[in-house]
Design a protein around this motif. Structure first.
Motif, short mmCIF file in Angstrom:
data_model
loop_
_atom_site.label_atom_id
_atom_site.label_comp_id
_atom_site.label_asym_id
_atom_site.label_seq_id
_atom_site.Cartn_x
_atom_site.Cartn_y
_atom_site.Cartn_z
N ARG A 70 50.87 34.92 70.49
CA ARG A 70 52.25 36.04 70.61
C ARG A 70 52.98 35.35 71.63
NH1 ARG A 70 56.01 38.99 73.49
NH2 ARG A 70 56.84 40.38 71.92
N GLY A 98 53.12 43.76 67.95
CA GLY A 98 51.59 43.89 68.52
C GLY A 98 50.56 44.07 67.66
N TYR A 99 50.56 43.86 66.31
CA TYR A 99 49.43 43.96 65.46
C TYR A 99 49.59 42.71 64.55
CZ TYR A 99 52.91 45.61 62.15
OH TYR A 99 53.93 45.67 61.22
N TYR A 212 55.95 51.17 64.89
CA TYR A 212 55.99 50.50 66.13
C TYR A 212 57.27 50.58 66.76
CZ TYR A 212 51.40 48.62 66.98
OH TYR A 212 49.97 48.52 67.23
N SER A 367 54.13 44.18 77.04
CA SER A 367 54.20 42.98 76.10
C SER A 367 52.84 42.84 75.46
CB SER A 367 54.47 41.62 76.60
OG SER A 367 54.23 40.56 75.83
N PRO A 368 52.73 42.93 74.05
CA PRO A 368 51.59 43.10 73.37
C PRO A 368 50.77 42.07 73.53
CG PRO A 368 53.42 43.25 71.75
CD PRO A 368 53.95 42.95 73.18
N ARG A 370 47.11 39.58 72.64
CA ARG A 370 46.37 39.40 71.42
C ARG A 370 45.27 39.87 71.00
NH1 ARG A 370 43.85 33.30 71.13
NH2 ARG A 370 42.82 33.31 68.99
N ASN A 379 43.40 49.00 67.91
CA ASN A 379 44.72 48.98 68.98
C ASN A 379 45.88 49.67 67.97
OD1 ASN A 379 43.00 47.48 70.48
ND2 ASN A 379 43.93 45.54 70.11
N ASP A 383 48.00 52.25 70.17
CA ASP A 383 49.45 52.13 70.27
C ASP A 383 50.36 53.06 69.87
OD1 ASP A 383 48.53 49.65 71.28
OD2 ASP A 383 49.27 48.38 69.85
#
Length: 453
Positions: A70, A98-99, A212, A367-368, A370, A379, A383
């Motif tokens: 990321r 984030g995914y 998101y 910040s997402p 990994r 996750n 989230d």
């Protein structure tokens, strides 16, 4: 004898070197061929170099998307040309949010089903029932009105049937997100953000990306009141003051509402070229939710000469100028300068930062990290639940602030009546205390006062 200079090489006997003559004949322009100016040749060479650089960047991004790195993807998204094309964006945007979209895509293709009461129910990637089975959201009528006004500038060349289908996909996308998260409040301009995400990711992958965005990046704009969104604008003048005090003082007679439309829609309402807004989203998704404000501050600073030509005694004129983005926008230059501006004057150095509510996306964004494989789904649920919990916390805080404001307003409105009431109450307590100290029967005194008054 001709006076024209002869550049052909000759030996001592005056014989011309035939080899050199042939080489020069090959370089000479052929009659009828277009003559390409040197500037255009240089430009074509630059285009070739640029194309080669983009190709190398795309290959590097493919590898990074495969390994879900990321931070490295974000760094390239912020560099010149961003993520280059939609093929890469389709893979990189979910990672930046984030995914991992590859897991989601696989489950969608497998058409996962669940048997319940002898009925087959198609589930989504998180095992949830179809959104069409969920209750309608209170804002769906407004969504329909806004969607009907969408896709004005892009994509171009669609037939009326294709345009209707595109609008239906956008309508379905927004309604799905609102029904899955009924606490969210739709705002006009949200459809502009969703439109960009839909065009890049497509109707299958867009819903989770918008979830998101709604809960973790633009949550402040989706609360029942505008107050949380205004905190984004309140940072603009402090940023300008830190970077250019003279310009900030020149604009001090204006309120930062001129930045509302652009920042509320992540500039999707104002930028008319699809390639430009997709490129800008590369940067926004790579950065934190505060970056669009630094970007706007950079735009303001780039217009110094134009703004100083307008007297600070004409705030309406300044507001009118600042409401409209300059055309054309030097996106690459502005993004680079905004990154430097944020680095030189980070949020925590701004005087107003301590007053920003702790539950604002400006402060809660993370910040997402990994993740891959089966961890991704876990996750994702975590989230989204975290985003909803923060929304409820903000809504509760907002409700308390509104109640407090209403009480203060009522006090100011009825202060004369309240003043006399408080004075009478205090006087009664004082009189009772005085009579009691002297051993007098306070009850009989109050009865006498009641009879006489």
């Amino acid at each position: 004898m001709s006076d024209e200079p002869n550049n052909l090489a000759a030996d001592t006997n005056g014989n011309i070197d035939e080899k050199i003559k042939l080489e020069e004949d090959e370089l000479a322009p052929v009659p009828g061929d277009p003559i390409v100016p040197k500037e255009e040749e240089d430009q074509n060479q630059d285009i070739d170099i640029d194309k080669e650089a983009k190709g190398l960047k795309v290959e590097a991004l493919r590898v990074l998307c495969d390994t879900k790195k990321r931070d490295e993807i974000a760094a390239l998204a912020l560099s010149e040309h961003g993520l280059v094309n939609d093929e890469i964006r389709k893979r990189a945007w979910p990672i930046l949010l984030g995914y991992d979209s590859s897991v989601i895509k696989t489950e969608l293709e497998d058409a996962k089903v669940k048997l319940e009461d002898d009925k087959i129910i198609l589930q989504d990637y998180l095992g949830r029932v179809p959104y069409t089975d969920l209750p309608s959201h209170r804002d769906e009528e407004q969504v329909a009105l806004d969607v009907n006004r969408s896709f004005v500038y892009y994509p171009s060349g669609l037939t009326s049937e294709e345009m209707d289908a595109q609008k239906q996909e956008l309508q379905d996308l927004i309604v799905e997100v609102l029904r899955r998260h009924p606490i969210l409040c739709y705002f006009q301009g949200f459809h502009d953000i969703c439109q960009v995400i839909l065009l890049v990711l497509g109707p299958k992958l867009a819903p989770l990306a918008v979830e998101y965005m709604s809960l973790l990046r633009v949550r402040d704009f989706m609360l029942p009141a505008l107050g949380p969104a205004l905190w984004h604008l309140k940072l603009l003048h402090p940023i300008l003051f830190a970077a250019d005090e003279k310009l900030c003082r020149h604009l001090s007679t204006t309120q930062p509402f001129f930045a509302l439309a652009a920042t509320l829609t992540l500039y999707a309402h104002d930028i008319q070229a699809y390639g430009d807004i997709a490129r800008l989203f590369d940067a926004f998704l790579a950065e934190s939710p505060i970056f669009p404000i630094y970007f706007f501050a950079t735009i303001v600073m780039s217009r110094q000469e134009e703004l100083f030509d307008i007297p600070d005694t004409e705030p309406e004129m300044l507001h009118s100028i600042l409401c409209k983005l300059p055309k054309p926008l030097d996106l690459e230059g502005l993004i680079s300068k905004a990154i430097d501006l944020q680095s030189s004057h980070p949020p925590h150095t701004l005087g107003v930062w301590s007053k920003v509510p702790s539950s604002s996306v400006l402060k809660t964004y993370r910040s997402p990290v990994r993740s891959s494989g089966s961890v991704v789904k876990k996750n994702v649920k975590r989230d989204l639940l975290r985003g909803e919990a923060l929304f409820k916390k903000q809504a509760s805080q907002l409700s308390r602030e509104q109640f407090k404001t209403q009480v203060i307003t009522n006090l100011h409105t009825h202060k004369s009546m309240i003043g006399w009431t408080v004075l009478a109450g205090v006087s009664a307590i004082a009189l009772g205390y005085y009579l009691g100290k002297r051993g007098l029967d306070t009850k009989s005194v109050w009865q006498a006062l009641a009879v006489n008054f």
